[in-house]
Design an enzyme around this catalytic site. Structure first.
Site, PDB file in Angstrom:
ATOM      1  N   GLU A  22       0.877  -1.168   0.000  1.00  0.00           N
ATOM      2  CA  GLU A  22       0.000   0.000   0.000  1.00  0.00           C
ATOM      3  C   GLU A  22       0.916   1.220   0.000  1.00  0.00           C
ATOM      4  O   GLU A  22       1.655   1.439   0.965  1.00  0.00           O
ATOM      5  CB  GLU A  22      -0.903  -0.002   1.222  1.00  0.00           C
ATOM      6  CG  GLU A  22      -1.877   1.158   1.260  1.00  0.00           C
ATOM      7  CD  GLU A  22      -2.619   1.251   2.574  1.00  0.00           C
ATOM      8  OE1 GLU A  22      -2.773   2.383   3.077  1.00  0.00           O
ATOM      9  OE2 GLU A  22      -3.011   0.201   3.118  1.00  0.00           O
TER      10      GLU A  22
ATOM     11  N   CYS B 202      -3.768   7.068   5.447  1.00  0.00           N
ATOM     12  CA  CYS B 202      -3.701   6.689   4.039  1.00  0.00           C
ATOM     13  C   CYS B 202      -4.980   7.071   3.310  1.00  0.00           C
ATOM     14  O   CYS B 202      -4.986   7.163   2.077  1.00  0.00           O
ATOM     15  CB  CYS B 202      -3.438   5.194   3.907  1.00  0.00           C
ATOM     16  SG  CYS B 202      -4.573   4.166   4.859  1.00  0.00           S
TER      17      CYS B 202
END
Length: 501
Positions: A244, A281
């Site tokens: 990620e 995020c």
């Protein structure tokens, strides 16, 4: 060499330094994981579930001490860290439920049929563990995406030993958490090699290259993740790398929603933008809105405040990013939040740009600026909005704020967003990721290295499993999940029909 923790509020060292793991040390941890792989994968799902629950209980029991250390190394505050640690233990317990339910192995049985072309033998297929995996801790979640976080929980549940690479921003928290996890597993009867930890940049590289490691999970920066991704693929035996890497999380406010709920939307946006000093995020870095909403958004951001960021290099990168934007003639700075005092603090910023300028400078204006900074892109016509959304790169989330009268347009926006985002959100903000069966936390490149998989939720276990088919094997030699008697009572697909037979 050592890894030293620092207090972001002051920039001063805290705690004792932790020794970086030597090459020999990494080799020893990885070899132990390889030796433990067979016995760990051979344990029943119920046994692994019990052990995960034991780890969760041990972390809950150690919560006060772990939170105290984490607060000194991250400045995230005890309330946030308390919630995050509870999320972490809930993740472990969720995977206990996944193991008991059993559908994660995707057990599939095809009965023999000699009369079709080509003839079909007795075939039975299920997912089985890959082997030892490496997990890289994230800076912004010292518990939930770290040593005992979702990657570790899902991999252990899958039957894979785990070697964690600790994040240098919180070495003390990482080591203390690892001690709790290792002791709980040992007390429950697991071999020592089922879980291990290493520290240091070079140790992380060696971990990815080690032949005993069969897959890697990573949450962090684009540059660091890309380097490790290439390392994983350049091995003599390339391995899956589930990274990620960053996300801009576009949010769209449609005209009627902007007109009717301007104050509510602006307040929610500012709160989401500055949550955790923007170090999520899923931070809403890109907002598309009618020009009429800009003043209200600016007022909300001016009323917000920043705080200390997790590490000096993160603060410096944020400052460099907002300075670069502010000094360009592409965007207009429309709001600055309250400036906190001392340490590695960051101040919220909101910039404005029109849609045409945004499209003409897409690459520069879609770079993630990790922290409490956002760009509002103004549009006048829905068709302009749809065109711009179709040009965006992959991202973790896409959000739409709309009124019922705008459902047709909201659907057209969603059609654009679904091509680039792993999670679509309606009348809410992207920060906050539920740990659930239906959650997908992933997205097309550059958000992640593999959009098929999630790092949050029950199906994240799928990353650590590979399919194996058994052809014409006697019942007593089959895994329990594939025997006719279905002794575990798990859901299975038999001759194309999904059920519990």
């Amino acid at each position: 060499m050592t890894v030293q923790g620092y207090d972001p509020r002051t920039g001063q060292p805290v705690g004792d330094p932790v020794e970086s793991t030597s090459d020999d040390g990494v080799d020893a941890v990885c070899r132990a994981a390889a030796e433990a792989a067979g016995p760990w994968s051979a344990r029943s799902a119920a046994e692994r579930a019990t052990m995960l629950n034991r780890v969760a209980d041990a972390l809950d029991d150690a919560a006060d001490a772990l939170i105290a250390v984490a607060d000194t190394e991250t400045a995230l505050g005890r309330p946030r860290l308390t919630t995050e640690l509870k999320r972490t233990t809930n993740q472990l317990r969720l995977f206990g439920e996944v193991l008991h339910e059993g559908s994660y192995v995707e057990a599939t049985i095809d009965s023999p049929n000699p009369d079709i072309v080509p003839p079909r033998p007795d075939l039975r297929r299920m997912l089985q563990p890959l082997g030892p995996v490496g997990v890289f801790s994230a800076s912004n979640f010292p518990f939930a995406f770290s040593v005992a976080g979702g990657d570790t929980a899902s991999a252990l549940a899958a039957g894979c030993p785990v070697v964690v690479k600790a994040h240098p921003s919180h070495p003390g928290t990482s080591q203390d958490t690892a001690d709790v996890v290792a002791n709980a597993l040992r007390a429950a009867g697991a071999a020592d090699g089922v879980f291990g930890i290493v520290h240091g940049v070079e140790a992380g590289k060696r971990l990815v290259r080690h032949p005993s490691i069969k897959a890697v999970g990573f949450t962090g920066s684009f540059s660091g993740g890309r380097a490790l991704f290439e390392l994983a693929n350049s091995r003599p035996e390339p391995i899956p790398f589930y990274g990620e890497l960053g996300s801009i999380n576009p949010c769209v406010v449609l005209p009627d929603a902007a007109a009717r709920r301007a104050g509510e939307i602006a307040a929610g946006y500012a709160q989401s933008l500055t949550m955790g000093v923007g170090q999520f995020c899923t931070n809403p870095g890109l907002l598309f809105a009618p020009p009429s909403l800009v003043d209200t958004l600016a007022e909300a951001v001016r009323g917000s405040s920043g705080g200390p960021m997790l590490a000096e290099r993160i603060r410096d990168a944020y400052q460099s990013g907002v300075d670069s934007l502010g000094s360009s003639d592409l965007v207009e700075l429309v709001a600055t939040g309250a400036q906190p005092d001392g340490g590695w603090s960051a101040t919220p910023r909101l910039f404005r740009v029109d849609a045409d300028t945004f499209v003409a400078n897409l690459e520069k204006l879609t770079e993630e600026c990790f922290g409490p900074a956002g760009i509002v892109v103004t549009y006048d016509e829905p068709e302009t909005l749809l065109d711009v959304l179709g040009r965006l790169n992959g991202t973790l989330t896409g959000s739409v704020h709309a009124e019922p009268i705008e459902h047709d347009l909201a659907g057209r926006v969603a059609e654009r967003l679904r091509r680039i985002a792993g999670r679509l959100i309606y009348n809410a903000w992207p920060t906050g990721v539920a740990v659930a069966w239906a959650m997908h936390h992933g997205g097309p490149w550059p958000a992640t290295t593999n959009p098929l998989h999630t790092s949050v939720g029950a199906t994240s276990i799928r990353r650590w499993l590979i399919p194996v088919s058994y052809q014409s094997w006697p019942q007593e030699l089959l895994p329990p999940e594939l025997r006719d008697s279905n002794p575990l009572g798990i859901p299975r697909r038999r001759d194309g029909v999904l059920g519990s037979r």
